[in-house]
Scaffold this active site. Structure first.
Site, PDB file in Angstrom:
ATOM      1  N   ASP A 478       0.796  -1.233   0.000  1.00 31.97           N
ATOM      2  CA  ASP A 478       0.000   0.000   0.000  1.00 31.97           C
ATOM      3  C   ASP A 478       0.825   1.278   0.000  1.00 31.97           C
ATOM      4  O   ASP A 478       0.573   2.188  -0.772  1.00 31.97           O
ATOM      5  CB  ASP A 478      -0.864   0.050   1.266  1.00 31.97           C
ATOM      6  CG  ASP A 478      -2.180  -0.658   1.079  1.00 31.97           C
ATOM      7  OD1 ASP A 478      -2.562  -0.905  -0.068  1.00 31.97           O
ATOM      8  OD2 ASP A 478      -2.820  -0.942   2.103  1.00 31.97           O
TER       9      ASP A 478
HETATM   10  O1  CEZ Z   1      -2.881  -2.515   5.276  1.00 31.26           O
HETATM   11  C1  CEZ Z   1      -2.537  -3.686   4.554  1.00 31.26           C
HETATM   12  C2  CEZ Z   1      -3.571  -3.820   3.487  1.00 31.26           C
HETATM   13  O2  CEZ Z   1      -4.817  -4.054   4.099  1.00 31.26           O
HETATM   14  O3  CEZ Z   1      -1.248  -3.588   4.012  1.00 31.26           O
HETATM   15  C3  CEZ Z   1      -0.854  -4.573   3.081  1.00 31.26           C
HETATM   16  C4  CEZ Z   1      -1.835  -4.618   1.938  1.00 31.26           C
HETATM   17  O4  CEZ Z   1      -1.489  -5.595   1.000  1.00 31.26           O
HETATM   18  C5  CEZ Z   1      -3.220  -4.880   2.483  1.00 31.26           C
HETATM   19  O5  CEZ Z   1      -4.126  -4.898   1.422  1.00 31.26           O
HETATM   20  C6  CEZ Z   1       0.554  -4.285   2.632  1.00 31.26           C
HETATM   21  O6  CEZ Z   1       0.711  -2.957   2.291  1.00 31.26           O
HETATM   22  O7  CEZ Z   1      -1.913   2.294   4.432  1.00 31.26           O
HETATM   23  C7  CEZ Z   1      -1.063   1.844   5.219  1.00 31.26           C
HETATM   24  O8  CEZ Z   1       0.044   2.344   5.349  1.00 31.26           O
HETATM   25  C8  CEZ Z   1      -1.393   0.635   6.086  1.00 31.26           C
HETATM   26  O9  CEZ Z   1      -0.247   0.203   6.752  1.00 31.26           O
HETATM   27  C9  CEZ Z   1      -1.847  -0.482   5.320  1.00 31.26           C
HETATM   28  O10 CEZ Z   1      -0.937  -0.624   4.271  1.00 31.26           O
HETATM   29  C10 CEZ Z   1      -1.912  -1.853   6.000  1.00 31.26           C
HETATM   30  C11 CEZ Z   1      -2.203  -1.866   7.465  1.00 31.26           C
HETATM   31  O11 CEZ Z   1      -1.306  -2.783   8.061  1.00 31.26           O
HETATM   32  C12 CEZ Z   1      -3.587  -2.254   7.877  1.00 31.26           C
HETATM   33  O12 CEZ Z   1      -3.712  -3.619   8.076  1.00 31.26           O
END
Ligand code: CEZ
Length: 794
Positions: A478
């Site tokens: 993300d």
């Molecule tokens: O959210 C996850 C996402 O729900 O991070 C994964 C992604 O593949 C998932 O779909 C890897 O990036 O926006 C942020 O910075 C958050 O840290 C999200 O990336 C992250 C969080 O850990 C929430 O679970």
């Protein structure tokens, strides 16, 4: 100090200070509550967006569920203050806010309840929390027992945080006729257009008691006085002052004064939750405490029983018995529950990220395949006619894309065949490919097969002149948002994942009767693999991507972010890595990414912003995507290792996903093995003090992949179009394992054993040797005895 209960229904912890953040969680169709061992709680319910009824003491930001939530004295909680009226001594159960060390303490996380037993100065407080199946409310039981040899005069004060409800309007009072505290608020808003929505909200918080209290307090400040929350002044009075809150922070505190002879006990029940109005609270009181059903149960008891039933429906499809009892415990009791939670709640969002939604339902394929099927169809109905997938899937008519879903990510299409393949393995329901599904713009319908062809074509088209996939503002990662926002940067991982998606799709097409098309996808996968090896191989491992300015990153010359896990594992899946590359990259992973707590997502963690990579580099080093043991990514890698038969590394890393078995490891992680968190802190080589610490966030795409690692990898009991292929990959340290596998209505009792004289694995079903280990023509309702003979050294 920590152990599974004898009946395996609970996981117990015997200290509130050893793992102060140890926690469990419960959910139902409308809400979720995360309870820690000391009495702090984070709860939210859906209306349809997530909302609170037990708030923090100051204005809280609305956001998605966060890792490593801090707890503090006024954190929302559920406590019972206990006062000895003769000595004036006070303690609180389970531990906060008074923090008197208990003589005996147990925190027991169950599948459908969370229970405490706290003994202090001869008084035992037993507390338990459960939920009903449908409604947003907490069902609490509190029992007080006099364990001492003398008559006791006690005051018991159940305390429920209401907190700072709203800056527009908040109040609360006790209602005699309801035997309840009801607090009222208006969700803050400013646009008149929002009024229509706001007026429907359940903006009240109630605390309903089955027994009449002698007194109560609804005013937080009045309750605390100068003593504060750890020693509330109000407890010094004989009785609480029956106060209310008028644009003051409300609280729900009740008082019961009791006389207990030695051995005597008193029991209470409470319901705490959101409501729309007083009439609804009256109805809940009627339904849960007054009326009883034909079995003589009241609504409260019936709800607890129904809830237990609901949670039990989330059973997995394997039950194991191996030389590792901790693994058995987790796989048999907790892992399917966490998979089920994801599939059932969609993480309490109305617009789950598309990749999360698809992977969560990949997991649901093992538990409720029908739900998975419907979810895949729903996701495809939101695909655009150009083949691209939206960033989030809208689950409710009023929902909109929020937070990260407003940032364009380019990976969503790859998850379609990958997740669907698990559903097909389990169900063999190839008819789904013929299902007609609309597109997002209403421009007609096409079959699932056509939809996924379009998704694959979109991936094949969204590439630069070299054949590498654009990343735009992110892929699976993300926060990798600045590699390609100018329109040029590419994702190494996504290119590799696309090759794998082509391969998986080719297999599905072939079984779906499209052999010619399957060939095309295989060719496309091979061509992609060549591109990968031409532009991304760095000599010892694969690069993560190439920026807008044509800088390759995730390579040996980088000081930070030198190696990323995702391109390594996925290149094993896609077939880009030949044997020589496989050995090299596995060595690099072992040397640079593996830690005692699992494999890190990248290393070294970034310590300052890298503007051509993005905000991932600004996260704290070793947290989340910036080099934590990010279990989702670790699970991909483990899955990939199994896919190429690397069973030893695979098992070693799989085992590291669970806290334990040593006490030292459990303490360092700080978490009970009742769920896999989204990460354990990484940056092991940079910040060893914090490495291993759990995020305590149980929302994670990890769990369906761990389930797949068990089914397709470790135990090798994967479905195929013909039946089931039995190809275990036990680690060398195991000489045997037993698996009970529920599969397409049949049950397989499988015994795996290393046997001298066996040179290659042999599989027998009901005594008959199976060619290739494949058991076909399974009959639903039938039990098969399968025995697997494995060479002693393999
Ligand atoms: O959210 C996850 C996402 O729900 O991070 C994964 C992604 O593949 C998932 O779909 C890897 O990036 O926006 C942020 O910075 C958050 O840290 C999200 O990336 C992250 C969080 O850990 C929430 O679970």
């Amino acid at each position: 100090m920590i152990r599974a209960s004898e009946d395996n229904e609970f996981y117990e912890l015997s200290s509130p200070t050893l793992l102060p953040k140890a926690s469990g969680f419960l959910w139902n169709e409308k809400m979720m509550i995360h309870m820690n061992c000391r009495g702090y709680a984070v709860a939210q319910f859906m209306q349809p967006e997530p909302a609170k009824y037990s708030y923090a003491p100051n204005l809280e930001a609305k956001t998605f569920m966060q890792p490593e939530q801090p707890y503090y004295a006024h954190h929302p909680g559920r406590f019972v203050y206990v006062k000895d009226e003769e000595t004036g001594e006070v303690f609180s159960a389970p531990y906060e806010p008074v923090r008197v060390p208990a003589d005996r303490y147990t925190f027991a996380v169950g599948k459908s309840s969370i229970v405490w037993k706290v003994e202090c100065g001869g008084v035992l407080i037993e507390m338990s929390l459960s939920l009903p199946k449908e409604e947003a409310m907490e069902l609490w039981r509190v029992k007080v027992t006099n364990l001492s040899q003398r008559q006791r005069k006690l005051s018991i004060y159940p305390y429920f945080t209401v907190g700072y409800m709203s800056w527009m309007n908040q109040s609360g009072e006790y209602h005699e006729e309801l035997q309840a505290i009801v607090c009222s608020s208006i969700t803050p808003y400013q646009k008149y257009q929002d009024y229509a929505k706001i007026k429907e909200f359940s903006d009240k918080t109630f605390l309903l008691a089955d027994r009449k209290p002698v007194a109560w307090e609804v005013n937080q400040e009045a309750f605390e006085g100068e003593g504060g929350i750890t020693g509330p002044s109000a407890l010094q009075e004989e009785e609480l002052s029956k106060g209310d809150a008028r644009y003051e922070t409300p609280v729900g505190v009740l008082q019961y004064r009791i006389r207990l002879a030695p051995g005597e006990e008193e029991a209470y029940r409470f319901i705490f939750g959101p409501a729309k109005n007083e009439e609804q609270v009256a109805q809940i009181r009627e339904d849960y405490f007054i009326k009883s059903n034909v079995n003589g149960e009241d609504g409260f008891e019936a709800a607890e029983r129904e809830y237990d039933q609901y949670i039990r429906e989330g059973r997995g499809c394997i039950e194991i018995s191996t030389p590792d009892p901790d693994l058995d415990q987790f796989v048999n009791h907790w892992l399917p529950r966490q998979v089920y939670y994801h599939g059932q709640t969609n993480r309490l969002t109305t617009d789950p990220q598309t990749r999360n939604f698809l992977q969560d339902h990949m997991g649901m394929s093992y538990i409720k395949p029908q739900v998975a099927r419907e979810s895949f169809l729903l996701a495809l109905s939101q695909q655009k006619p150009d083949g691209s997938m939206p960033d989030g899937i809208i689950l409710h008519k009023d929902a909109e894309l929020k937070y990260i879903n407003q940032v364009p990510h380019t990976d969503h299409c790859v998850w379609l065949p990958i997740c669907l393949s698990t559903y097909l393995d389990e169900s063999n329901d190839y008819s789904i490919l013929e299902e007609q599904v609309p597109y997002a713009d209403g421009s007609g319908t096409e079959t699932v097969l056509e939809h996924i062809h379009k998704a694959m074509k979109w991936l094949a088209g969204d590439r630069d002149e070299r054949g590498l996939n654009y990343i735009n503002q992110g892929d699976w990662c993300d926060p990798m948002n600045m590699v390609g926002y100018k329109g040029k940067g590419v994702s190494g991982w996504l290119t590799i994942a696309t090759a794998y998606a082509f391969k998986v799709w080719a297999d599905i097409c072939e079984y779906g009767g499209q052999a010619e098309i399957a060939k095309e996808y295989r060719r496309a996968a091979e061509e992609t693999n060549e591109v990968i090896n031409r532009y991304l191989w760095d000599g010892e491992w694969y690069a993560r991507g190439i920026t807008d300015d044509n800088v390759v990153f995730g390579i040996s010359t980088d000081q930070e972010g030198r190696i990323f896990i995702n391109p390594q594992g996925w290149s094993l899946l896609s077939g880009a890595a030949d044997e020589e590359k496989r050995e090299k990259l596995m060595r690099a992973v072992r040397e640079q990414l593996e830690t005692p707590y699992g494999v890190e997502k990248l290393a070294p963690s970034y310590t300052s912003m890298r503007e051509d990579v993005g905000r991932v580099t600004q996260k704290h080093p070793g947290s989340a995507e910036n080099g934590a043991v990010y279990n989702h990514a670790a699970a991909f890698y483990i899955y990939a290792l199994y896919s190429v038969g690397e069973r030893e590394d695979a098992y070693r890393l799989l085992r590291k996903m669970l806290p334990g078995p040593t006490m030292e490891d459990i303490v360092q992680r700080g978490q009970l093995p009742v769920f896999i968190p989204n990460y354990y802190r990484g940056a092991y080589r940079q910040f060893p003090r914090t490495a291993g610490r759990s995020s305590h966030l149980f929302n994670t795409g990890t769990v369906p992949w761990v389930y797949r690692c068990l089914i397709d990898g470790l135990f090798g009991v994967q479905g195929t179009p013909e039946g089931i292929a039995i190809r275990p990959q036990l680690p060398s340290e195991w000489s045997e394992a037993k698996v009970r596998r529920e599969f397409r209505g049949a049950t397989l009792q499988i015994e795996m054993k290393r046997e001298p004289g066996v040179t290659a694995t042999e599989v027998y079903a009901n005594g008959v040797y199976l060619e290739n280990g494949v058991l076909s023509d399974l009959k639903p309702g039938t039990e098969y005895k399968v025995s697997v003979k494995i060479p002693v050294s393999e």
